[in-house]
Design a protein around this motif. Structure first.
Motif, PDB file in Angstrom:
ATOM      1  N   THR A   6       0.813  -1.218   0.000  1.00  0.00           N
ATOM      2  CA  THR A   6       0.000   0.000   0.000  1.00  0.00           C
ATOM      3  C   THR A   6       0.845   1.265   0.000  1.00  0.00           C
ATOM      4  O   THR A   6       0.517   2.233  -0.676  1.00  0.00           O
ATOM      5  CB  THR A   6      -0.926   0.037   1.223  1.00  0.00           C
ATOM      6  N   ARG A   7       1.925   1.260   0.772  1.00  0.00           N
ATOM      7  CA  ARG A   7       2.862   2.376   0.852  1.00  0.00           C
ATOM      8  C   ARG A   7       4.264   1.799   0.830  1.00  0.00           C
ATOM      9  O   ARG A   7       4.433   0.595   1.023  1.00  0.00           O
ATOM     10  CB  ARG A   7       2.632   3.167   2.151  1.00  0.00           C
ATOM     11  N   THR A  11       2.607  -3.219   3.987  1.00  0.00           N
ATOM     12  CA  THR A  11       1.588  -4.077   3.401  1.00  0.00           C
ATOM     13  C   THR A  11       0.323  -4.027   4.249  1.00  0.00           C
ATOM     14  O   THR A  11       0.365  -3.722   5.438  1.00  0.00           O
ATOM     15  CB  THR A  11       2.062  -5.537   3.286  1.00  0.00           C
ATOM     16  N   GLN A  12      -0.788  -4.323   3.612  1.00  0.00           N
ATOM     17  CA  GLN A  12      -2.089  -4.355   4.283  1.00  0.00           C
ATOM     18  C   GLN A  12      -2.657  -5.763   4.165  1.00  0.00           C
ATOM     19  O   GLN A  12      -2.801  -6.289   3.063  1.00  0.00           O
ATOM     20  CB  GLN A  12      -3.044  -3.351   3.644  1.00  0.00           C
ATOM     21  N   PRO A  72      -2.412  -2.075   9.232  1.00  0.00           N
ATOM     22  CA  PRO A  72      -1.327  -2.343   8.286  1.00  0.00           C
ATOM     23  C   PRO A  72      -0.064  -2.838   8.997  1.00  0.00           C
ATOM     24  O   PRO A  72       0.021  -2.810  10.235  1.00  0.00           O
ATOM     25  CB  PRO A  72      -1.104  -0.976   7.634  1.00  0.00           C
ATOM     26  N   ASP A  93      -3.851   3.315   2.473  1.00  0.00           N
ATOM     27  CA  ASP A  93      -4.069   1.876   2.634  1.00  0.00           C
ATOM     28  C   ASP A  93      -5.471   1.501   2.163  1.00  0.00           C
ATOM     29  O   ASP A  93      -5.664   0.501   1.459  1.00  0.00           O
ATOM     30  CB  ASP A  93      -3.890   1.475   4.100  1.00  0.00           C
ATOM     31  N   LYS A  95      -7.369   3.086   0.019  1.00  0.00           N
ATOM     32  CA  LYS A  95      -7.469   3.241  -1.431  1.00  0.00           C
ATOM     33  C   LYS A  95      -6.947   1.998  -2.147  1.00  0.00           C
ATOM     34  O   LYS A  95      -7.541   1.532  -3.139  1.00  0.00           O
ATOM     35  CB  LYS A  95      -6.685   4.478  -1.877  1.00  0.00           C
ATOM     36  N   ALA A  96      -5.852   1.441  -1.648  1.00  0.00           N
ATOM     37  CA  ALA A  96      -5.272   0.249  -2.279  1.00  0.00           C
ATOM     38  C   ALA A  96      -6.199  -0.960  -2.148  1.00  0.00           C
ATOM     39  O   ALA A  96      -6.336  -1.751  -3.088  1.00  0.00           O
ATOM     40  CB  ALA A  96      -3.911  -0.054  -1.651  1.00  0.00           C
ATOM     41  N   VAL A  97      -6.844  -1.100  -0.990  1.00  0.00           N
ATOM     42  CA  VAL A  97      -7.757  -2.227  -0.800  1.00  0.00           C
ATOM     43  C   VAL A  97      -9.005  -2.051  -1.668  1.00  0.00           C
ATOM     44  O   VAL A  97      -9.492  -3.009  -2.267  1.00  0.00           O
ATOM     45  CB  VAL A  97      -8.139  -2.386   0.689  1.00  0.00           C
ATOM     46  N   TRP A 100      -8.076  -3.067  -5.137  1.00  0.00           N
ATOM     47  CA  TRP A 100      -7.948  -4.528  -5.246  1.00  0.00           C
ATOM     48  C   TRP A 100      -9.330  -5.173  -5.313  1.00  0.00           C
ATOM     49  O   TRP A 100      -9.573  -6.074  -6.132  1.00  0.00           O
ATOM     50  CB  TRP A 100      -7.167  -5.074  -4.050  1.00  0.00           C
TER      51      TRP A 100
END
Length: 237
Positions: A6-7, A11-12, A72, A93, A95-97, A100
Protein backbone atom coordinates in the motif's frame (compact mmCIF):
# COMPACT_ATOMS: atom_id res chain seq x y z
CA UNK A 1 -5.65 -14.17 3.48
CA UNK A 2 -4.51 -11.34 1.22
CA UNK A 3 -1.48 -9.08 1.65
CA UNK A 4 -1.06 -6.13 -0.70
CA UNK A 5 1.54 -3.37 -0.87
CA UNK A 6 0.00 0.00 0.00
CA UNK A 7 2.86 2.38 0.85
CA UNK A 8 6.65 2.07 0.56
CA UNK A 9 7.65 -0.83 2.79
CA UNK A 10 4.09 -1.32 4.08
CA UNK A 11 1.59 -4.08 3.40
CA UNK A 12 -2.09 -4.35 4.28
CA UNK A 13 -3.54 -7.71 5.31
CA UNK A 14 -7.21 -8.63 5.10
CA UNK A 15 -9.38 -11.71 5.13
CA UNK A 16 -11.26 -12.08 1.84
CA UNK A 17 -14.48 -14.11 1.53
CA UNK A 18 -16.91 -14.00 -1.38
CA UNK A 19 -19.95 -15.74 -2.81
CA UNK A 20 -19.78 -17.07 -6.35
CA UNK A 21 -21.41 -14.01 -7.96
CA UNK A 22 -21.29 -11.07 -5.53
CA UNK A 23 -23.80 -8.24 -5.95
CA UNK A 24 -21.47 -5.75 -4.25
CA UNK A 25 -18.37 -5.76 -2.07
CA UNK A 26 -17.77 -4.46 1.45
CA UNK A 27 -14.59 -3.65 3.33
CA UNK A 28 -15.24 -4.04 7.06
CA UNK A 29 -13.52 -1.82 9.64
CA UNK A 30 -13.79 -3.03 13.22
CA UNK A 31 -13.94 -0.71 16.21
CA UNK A 32 -11.67 -0.46 19.23
CA UNK A 33 -7.99 -0.25 18.37
CA UNK A 34 -8.62 -2.13 15.12
CA UNK A 35 -5.61 -4.40 15.37
CA UNK A 36 -7.11 -7.78 14.44
CA UNK A 37 -3.63 -9.39 14.31
CA UNK A 38 -4.63 -11.80 11.55
CA UNK A 39 -2.21 -14.66 11.03
CA UNK A 40 -1.54 -16.27 7.61
CA UNK A 41 -4.23 -18.89 8.30
CA UNK A 42 -7.04 -16.44 9.03
CA UNK A 43 -6.95 -16.69 12.81
CA UNK A 44 -7.82 -13.51 14.68
CA UNK A 45 -5.54 -12.46 17.50
CA UNK A 46 -8.12 -9.89 18.62
CA UNK A 47 -11.61 -8.73 17.75
CA UNK A 48 -13.39 -12.01 17.01
CA UNK A 49 -16.48 -10.75 18.82
CA UNK A 50 -16.71 -7.39 17.05
CA UNK A 51 -20.09 -6.91 15.35
CA UNK A 52 -18.66 -6.73 11.82
CA UNK A 53 -16.03 -9.42 12.36
CA UNK A 54 -18.45 -11.96 13.79
CA UNK A 55 -21.00 -11.11 11.07
CA UNK A 56 -18.61 -11.48 8.13
CA UNK A 57 -20.14 -14.72 6.85
CA UNK A 58 -23.62 -13.22 7.14
CA UNK A 59 -22.60 -10.49 4.71
CA UNK A 60 -21.42 -13.20 2.32
CA UNK A 61 -24.69 -15.11 2.76
CA UNK A 62 -26.48 -11.92 1.69
CA UNK A 63 -24.57 -11.79 -1.59
CA UNK A 64 -21.65 -9.53 -0.74
CA UNK A 65 -17.92 -10.06 -1.17
CA UNK A 66 -16.15 -9.23 2.10
CA UNK A 67 -12.75 -7.96 3.15
CA UNK A 68 -12.16 -7.90 6.91
CA UNK A 69 -9.34 -5.41 7.25
CA UNK A 70 -6.53 -5.52 9.82
CA UNK A 71 -4.15 -2.76 10.86
CA UNK A 72 -1.33 -2.34 8.29
CA UNK A 73 2.09 -3.89 8.77
CA UNK A 74 3.55 -0.73 10.33
CA UNK A 75 0.75 -0.60 12.94
CA UNK A 76 0.90 -4.19 14.22
CA UNK A 77 1.54 -3.25 17.84
CA UNK A 78 -0.01 -0.94 20.42
CA UNK A 79 -1.67 1.51 19.74
CA UNK A 80 -2.58 -0.16 16.41
CA UNK A 81 -5.09 2.16 14.65
CA UNK A 82 -5.58 4.50 17.58
CA UNK A 83 -4.37 7.94 16.48
CA UNK A 84 -4.05 6.67 12.89
CA UNK A 85 -7.61 6.45 11.58
CA UNK A 86 -7.73 10.03 10.29
CA UNK A 87 -4.28 9.97 8.69
CA UNK A 88 -3.31 10.25 5.02
CA UNK A 89 -1.49 6.92 5.39
CA UNK A 90 -4.67 5.17 6.51
CA UNK A 91 -6.49 6.63 3.50
CA UNK A 92 -3.72 5.37 1.20
CA UNK A 93 -4.07 1.88 2.63
CA UNK A 94 -7.83 2.04 2.15
CA UNK A 95 -7.47 3.24 -1.43
CA UNK A 96 -5.27 0.25 -2.28
CA UNK A 97 -7.76 -2.23 -0.80
CA UNK A 98 -10.67 -0.56 -2.63
CA UNK A 99 -8.75 -0.87 -5.91
CA UNK A 100 -7.95 -4.53 -5.25
CA UNK A 101 -11.59 -5.29 -4.43
CA UNK A 102 -12.82 -3.53 -7.56
CA UNK A 103 -10.42 -5.48 -9.73
CA UNK A 104 -11.22 -8.78 -8.03
CA UNK A 105 -15.01 -8.51 -7.90
CA UNK A 106 -16.03 -6.13 -10.74
CA UNK A 107 -18.85 -4.79 -8.53
CA UNK A 108 -19.34 -1.60 -6.46
CA UNK A 109 -17.16 -1.42 -3.34
CA UNK A 110 -18.46 0.00 -0.07
CA UNK A 111 -16.78 0.74 3.25
CA UNK A 112 -18.58 -0.40 6.39
CA UNK A 113 -17.40 0.64 9.84
CA UNK A 114 -18.62 0.11 13.37
CA UNK A 115 -17.89 2.23 16.44
CA UNK A 116 -14.34 3.60 16.02
CA UNK A 117 -14.33 1.95 12.61
CA UNK A 118 -16.75 4.68 11.53
CA UNK A 119 -13.93 7.19 12.03
CA UNK A 120 -11.84 5.19 9.54
CA UNK A 121 -14.64 4.86 7.01
CA UNK A 122 -15.67 8.51 7.09
CA UNK A 123 -12.10 9.81 7.05
CA UNK A 124 -11.04 7.54 4.17
CA UNK A 125 -14.11 8.37 2.09
CA UNK A 126 -13.57 12.10 2.64
CA UNK A 127 -9.86 11.87 1.81
CA UNK A 128 -10.65 9.95 -1.41
CA UNK A 129 -13.68 12.01 -2.44
CA UNK A 130 -11.84 13.31 -5.52
CA UNK A 131 -10.95 9.82 -6.79
CA UNK A 132 -10.27 6.22 -5.83
CA UNK A 133 -12.80 6.18 -3.03
CA UNK A 134 -15.68 3.84 -2.25
CA UNK A 135 -19.01 3.70 -4.06
CA UNK A 136 -20.77 4.25 -0.74
CA UNK A 137 -20.30 3.95 3.01
CA UNK A 138 -22.17 2.49 5.97
CA UNK A 139 -21.68 3.88 9.48
CA UNK A 140 -22.88 1.62 12.31
CA UNK A 141 -22.81 2.68 15.98
CA UNK A 142 -21.13 5.89 14.86
CA UNK A 143 -18.73 7.82 17.11
CA UNK A 144 -20.74 11.00 17.68
CA UNK A 145 -18.86 12.32 20.71
CA UNK A 146 -15.21 11.77 21.58
CA UNK A 147 -13.17 12.79 24.61
CA UNK A 148 -10.08 10.72 23.84
CA UNK A 149 -8.37 13.22 21.59
CA UNK A 150 -9.86 11.76 18.43
CA UNK A 151 -12.43 13.27 16.15
CA UNK A 152 -16.11 12.35 16.28
CA UNK A 153 -17.52 11.64 12.85
CA UNK A 154 -19.77 14.68 13.23
CA UNK A 155 -16.63 16.84 13.46
CA UNK A 156 -15.39 15.72 10.02
CA UNK A 157 -16.01 17.43 6.68
CA UNK A 158 -19.05 15.30 5.88
CA UNK A 159 -20.28 17.71 3.22
CA UNK A 160 -17.39 16.46 1.04
CA UNK A 161 -19.07 13.06 0.74
CA UNK A 162 -20.84 12.68 -2.61
CA UNK A 163 -21.56 8.94 -2.38
CA UNK A 164 -24.55 7.25 -0.69
CA UNK A 165 -24.30 7.05 3.11
CA UNK A 166 -26.29 4.70 5.35
CA UNK A 167 -26.28 5.31 9.12
CA UNK A 168 -27.32 2.39 11.36
CA UNK A 169 -27.75 2.82 15.11
CA UNK A 170 -29.43 0.93 17.94
CA UNK A 171 -32.05 3.03 19.71
CA UNK A 172 -30.79 1.80 23.09
CA UNK A 173 -27.05 2.21 22.44
CA UNK A 174 -25.74 3.32 25.84
CA UNK A 175 -22.13 3.93 24.81
CA UNK A 176 -21.26 7.46 25.91
CA UNK A 177 -19.57 8.18 22.59
CA UNK A 178 -22.54 7.07 20.53
CA UNK A 179 -25.80 8.62 21.76
CA UNK A 180 -28.66 7.89 19.37
CA UNK A 181 -29.78 11.50 19.86
CA UNK A 182 -26.70 12.57 17.89
CA UNK A 183 -27.71 10.77 14.72
CA UNK A 184 -30.02 13.59 13.62
CA UNK A 185 -27.11 16.04 13.70
CA UNK A 186 -25.01 13.56 11.73
CA UNK A 187 -27.64 13.26 9.01
CA UNK A 188 -27.96 17.04 8.75
CA UNK A 189 -24.27 17.28 7.85
CA UNK A 190 -24.52 14.88 4.88
CA UNK A 191 -25.40 17.75 2.55
CA UNK A 192 -23.41 16.50 -0.44
CA UNK A 193 -24.31 12.81 -0.35
CA UNK A 194 -26.09 11.47 -3.43
CA UNK A 195 -28.44 9.61 -1.08
CA UNK A 196 -28.54 8.98 2.63
CA UNK A 197 -30.54 6.82 4.99
CA UNK A 198 -30.96 6.44 8.74
CA UNK A 199 -31.83 3.04 10.16
CA UNK A 200 -32.69 2.92 13.87
CA UNK A 201 -32.62 -0.66 15.21
CA UNK A 202 -34.39 -2.13 18.23
CA UNK A 203 -34.37 -5.50 19.96
CA UNK A 204 -31.66 -7.91 20.93
CA UNK A 205 -29.96 -7.94 24.31
CA UNK A 206 -27.19 -6.06 26.08
CA UNK A 207 -24.35 -7.67 28.04
CA UNK A 208 -21.34 -6.11 29.73
CA UNK A 209 -19.72 -2.78 28.91
CA UNK A 210 -22.21 -0.61 26.96
CA UNK A 211 -19.43 0.34 24.50
CA UNK A 212 -18.45 -3.24 23.73
CA UNK A 213 -19.49 -5.78 21.12
CA UNK A 214 -22.16 -7.71 23.01
CA UNK A 215 -24.11 -4.68 24.19
CA UNK A 216 -26.80 -2.96 22.12
CA UNK A 217 -23.82 -1.03 20.72
CA UNK A 218 -22.83 -4.22 18.88
CA UNK A 219 -26.37 -5.17 17.78
CA UNK A 220 -26.19 -8.25 19.98
CA UNK A 221 -28.95 -10.68 19.06
CA UNK A 222 -30.13 -8.83 15.96
CA UNK A 223 -26.99 -9.17 13.83
CA UNK A 224 -28.70 -11.17 11.09
CA UNK A 225 -31.52 -8.69 10.58
CA UNK A 226 -29.16 -5.72 10.65
CA UNK A 227 -26.73 -7.21 8.13
CA UNK A 228 -29.58 -8.23 5.82
CA UNK A 229 -31.00 -4.69 5.90
CA UNK A 230 -27.55 -3.20 5.23
CA UNK A 231 -26.96 -5.58 2.32
CA UNK A 232 -30.35 -4.78 0.80
CA UNK A 233 -29.68 -1.04 1.05
CA UNK A 234 -26.25 -1.39 -0.55
CA UNK A 235 -27.53 -3.50 -3.45
CA UNK A 236 -30.39 -1.04 -4.02
CA UNK A 237 -27.92 1.82 -4.39
Amino acid sequence: MIDIATRPGVTQRFLYIAPESPKAAVILYAGGHGGLQLDPYGTFGWGQGNFLVRSRQTFVSNGLAVAVIDAPSDRQSVPFLNGFRLSAEHAADGKAVIAWMREQTKVPVWLVGTSRGTQSVAAIAIALASGGGPDGIVLTSTILQDDKGGSPVTGMNLSALKVPVLVVHHKDDACRYCPVSGTSGLMEKLTGSSDDGLMIVSGGSSKGDPCEAFAYHGFNGVEGEVVRAIAEWIVAH
